[in-house]
Scaffold this active site. Sequence first.
Site, PDB file in Angstrom:
ATOM      1  N   ALA A 128      -8.723   4.718  10.985  1.00  0.00           N
ATOM      2  CA  ALA A 128      -7.843   4.202  11.994  1.00  0.00           C
ATOM      3  C   ALA A 128      -6.256   4.154  11.764  1.00  0.00           C
ATOM      4  O   ALA A 128      -6.125   3.802  10.715  1.00  0.00           O
ATOM      5  CB  ALA A 128      -8.260   2.851  12.304  1.00  0.00           C
ATOM      6  N   LYS A 177     -18.129   1.074  -3.267  1.00  0.00           N
ATOM      7  CA  LYS A 177     -16.646   1.289  -2.373  1.00  0.00           C
ATOM      8  C   LYS A 177     -15.827   0.878  -3.200  1.00  0.00           C
ATOM      9  O   LYS A 177     -14.696   1.502  -3.274  1.00  0.00           O
ATOM     10  CB  LYS A 177     -16.787   0.166  -1.086  1.00  0.00           C
ATOM     11  CG  LYS A 177     -15.397   0.221  -0.154  1.00  0.00           C
ATOM     12  CD  LYS A 177     -15.486   1.310   0.588  1.00  0.00           C
ATOM     13  CE  LYS A 177     -14.026   1.742   1.361  1.00  0.00           C
ATOM     14  NZ  LYS A 177     -13.221   0.820   1.853  1.00  0.00           N
TER      15      LYS A 177
HETATM   16  O1  KPL Z   1     -10.424   3.326   1.457  1.00  0.00           O
HETATM   17  C1  KPL Z   1      -9.407   4.173   1.192  1.00  0.00           C
HETATM   18  C2  KPL Z   1      -8.118   3.486   1.110  1.00  0.00           C
HETATM   19  O2  KPL Z   1      -7.273   4.388   1.093  1.00  0.00           O
HETATM   20  O3  KPL Z   1      -7.788   2.654   0.951  1.00  0.00           O
HETATM   21  C3  KPL Z   1     -10.078   5.463   0.854  1.00  0.00           C
HETATM   22  C4  KPL Z   1     -11.411   5.551   0.937  1.00  0.00           C
HETATM   23  C5  KPL Z   1      -9.295   5.778  -0.539  1.00  0.00           C
HETATM   24  C6  KPL Z   1      -9.625   6.675   1.974  1.00  0.00           C
HETATM   25  O4  KPL Z   1      -8.058   6.856   1.820  1.00  0.00           O
END
Ligand code: KPL
Length: 297
Positions: A128, A177
């Site tokens: 986004a 994550k």
């Molecule tokens: O979550 C992300 C971030 O930039 O914080 C990723 C997965 C690395 C995607 O840019």
Amino acid sequence: MAEPIALLGGGAIGQLLAALLARQGVEPVIIGRPGTSREVREHQLTRLDGKRFRHRLCHLPPESMAACQALLVTTKAYQAEQALTPLLPRLCPQTPIVLLHNGMGPQQRLAQRHPDKQWWAGTLTDGALREAPCSVRHTGLGQRFAGPLGEGGTLPQGLAAIGFEMDRNIHLRLWQKLAVNALINPLTALHRCRNGELTRPEFLEPLTRLSQELVQVAASQGVVLDAAQVLALGLTVAEATAANRSSMLSDIEAQRKTEIEAISGYVVTVARSAGLEAPAHHDNLQQVLALEAQSLG
Ligand code: KPL
């Protein structure tokens, strides 16, 4: 009518979720900073197909927060605890508080300090982009998961309506994550490169070391991950988001504080508490902190 869903944090992800909720007929409200006034603003979402969706969104100061079916926390990791403090006494003990920020640390601290609340965590991989204060563009369709940090609970209906899936093992998903963020974010910030550049051969060795260390640290917490799979996941996400600037690189470029403490910092802290070392994550932590100090002046 069902109670609204409150959102703490009106950045790109907060605004995207608010618009998705409004489209499904679930009322969203945005909780602002203390001292802000109550107002209704016109918001716009540019959808993946380019179509525009406009809706009116109520912004409330924390002191006007009323009953809601869930509170979604979409602030940065380092803002979550402070932003939540004035809200906690106003929330019913049964209301799920869903922490959606990158990294780990706040989830565990909040759940420990306020065991009387329903703590949930979630991950979402949507892209986004905030194009104006009240205008957001959905740039990538992602997967959305949420689950309780403790026992029991059912997925709030408003979250199910916008495609969140219940995950009873949300801890594992948070570690996965965390792994992606700990592999991609610091290196892109330090090398000032887009995510896709990390698939170049010279990054294979540092990414492999980061994966191996993270897997050992996760194991000390009873979380079973596989180093080859973590590396493959990091590379897959880097490739899938090749043209993106990571949030950490964007923060450095915009001279903002980064989430490094909740990402590499969390790996280093957990390693230390388990009598382990995580030198590659430690180096990333120190180097990004130095870069951040320089950029914040
Ligand atoms: O979550 C992300 C971030 O930039 O914080 C990723 C997965 C690395 C995607 O840019």
